[in-house]
Design a protein around this motif. Structure first.
Motif, short mmCIF file in Angstrom:
data_model
loop_
_atom_site.label_atom_id
_atom_site.label_comp_id
_atom_site.label_asym_id
_atom_site.label_seq_id
_atom_site.Cartn_x
_atom_site.Cartn_y
_atom_site.Cartn_z
N ALA A 85 -17.11 -76.54 56.36
CA ALA A 85 -17.55 -75.29 55.65
C ALA A 85 -17.76 -74.17 56.56
N ASN A 92 -22.69 -68.98 51.54
CA ASN A 92 -22.25 -70.30 50.37
C ASN A 92 -23.23 -70.01 49.37
N ASP A 93 -23.06 -70.37 48.32
CA ASP A 93 -24.00 -70.48 47.01
C ASP A 93 -24.39 -72.01 47.09
N GLU A 95 -23.99 -74.18 44.80
CA GLU A 95 -23.30 -75.28 44.47
C GLU A 95 -22.48 -75.70 45.73
N GLU A 96 -21.95 -74.64 46.32
CA GLU A 96 -21.22 -75.15 47.62
C GLU A 96 -22.10 -75.91 48.53
N TRP A 97 -23.34 -75.63 48.75
CA TRP A 97 -24.22 -76.54 49.60
C TRP A 97 -24.32 -77.79 49.11
N ARG A 98 -24.60 -78.10 47.78
CA ARG A 98 -24.70 -79.30 47.24
C ARG A 98 -23.46 -80.29 47.36
N ARG A 99 -22.17 -79.33 47.25
CA ARG A 99 -20.98 -80.22 47.28
C ARG A 99 -20.73 -80.58 48.71
N VAL A 100 -20.94 -79.69 49.64
CA VAL A 100 -20.92 -80.39 50.89
C VAL A 100 -21.73 -81.39 51.40
N TYR A 145 -22.21 -76.39 57.22
CA TYR A 145 -21.71 -77.56 58.05
C TYR A 145 -22.63 -78.02 58.93
#
Length: 251
Positions: A85, A92-93, A95-100, A145
């Motif tokens: 990331a 990063n929103d 959702e991206e924080w949760r995904r990574v 990241y």
């Protein structure tokens, strides 16, 4: 070397990059190796290939069970699956924080949770987590990241404490910038790929990117029975980036 003769290993994210180099090295050194990957289609014998999505607990449990059944047991788990990331904390929103985090941290949790009952039956049980220089050094444009890798570093220490009396060693490797397909994608997307590669090389004291094979060698050391007294350790494979402070070239 044949220090892995008779040992059974599982490598997540083992179809490419660091994971593939690690799986192949362990096999060369005598281990039976199973690879878990979202797309294991490129994996060939002697490696065993199993599809698994580390964000799906049922998928992980099913793949680990199938791999252990084929291997006849489990001695080594290499928790390597992960994604990258870019950006500051603003970029990063949620959702991206949760995904990574779901891939990089919870993916390791799910795999270790499924593997631990089998590792307890081994006389040479070891877990190696792929962490990063980003866990211990502040890197620009890597907030998300870095946060996941900081969690992996702390998780490694906690797991080492939890399982040392069960005879299970837990360590991690902290690579610098490794010349993998992910870095290739970043460079391709840069306005000036050549300049970006030069900048990545320059921030490592050796003046070059780390190779996947070099990280694999460190993982194999931590995973092998010859390092039986090593647990709760992070091993930097970063061209000196963490510990060295060089003067500018020519001074």
């Amino acid at each position: 070397m044949s220090d892995f003769d008779g040992l059974r290993a599982l490598v997540t994210g083992g179809a490419s990059g660091i994971g593939r180099a690690t799986a192949e090295l362990l096999a060369e050194r005598g281990a039976q190796v199973a690879v878990l990957d979202l797309d294991p289609s490129s994996v060939t014998k002697p490696l065993l290939a199993f599809r698994a999505d580390v964000t799906d607990d049922a998928s992980v449990r099913e793949a680990v069970a199938a791999a252990v059944a084929e291997l006849g047991g489990l001695d080594v788990l290499v928790n390597n699956a992960g994604i990258g990331a870019q950006g500051t904390v603003e970029d990063n929103d949620d959702e991206e924080w949760r995904r990574v985090f779901d891939v990089n941290v919870l993916g390791m949790v799910r795999t270790a949770r499924a593997a631990l009952p089998h590792l307890r039956d081994s006389r040479h049980a070891a877990i190696v987590n792929t962490c990063s220089i980003a866990a211990t050094a502040g890197l620009p444009q890597r907030a998300l990241y870095s946060a996941t890798k900081g969690a992996v570093y702390s998780l490694t220490l906690a797991m080492a404490a939890d399982h040392v009396r069960e005879g299970i060693r837990v360590n991690c490797v902290n690579p610098g910038t490794v010349d993998t397909p992910w870095i290739g994608h970043l460079l391709d997307a840069a306005p000036d790929p050549a300049t970006e590669r030069t900048a990545l090389q320059a921030r490592q004291p050796t003046g070059r990117l780390v190779t996947a094979a070099e990280v694999a060698g460190a993982i194999a050391y931590l995973a092998g029975p010859l390092s039986g007294a090593t647990t709760g350790t992070s091993l930097a494979v970063d061209g000196g980036m963490q510990g060295l402070r060089l003067r500018p070239a020519g001074r």
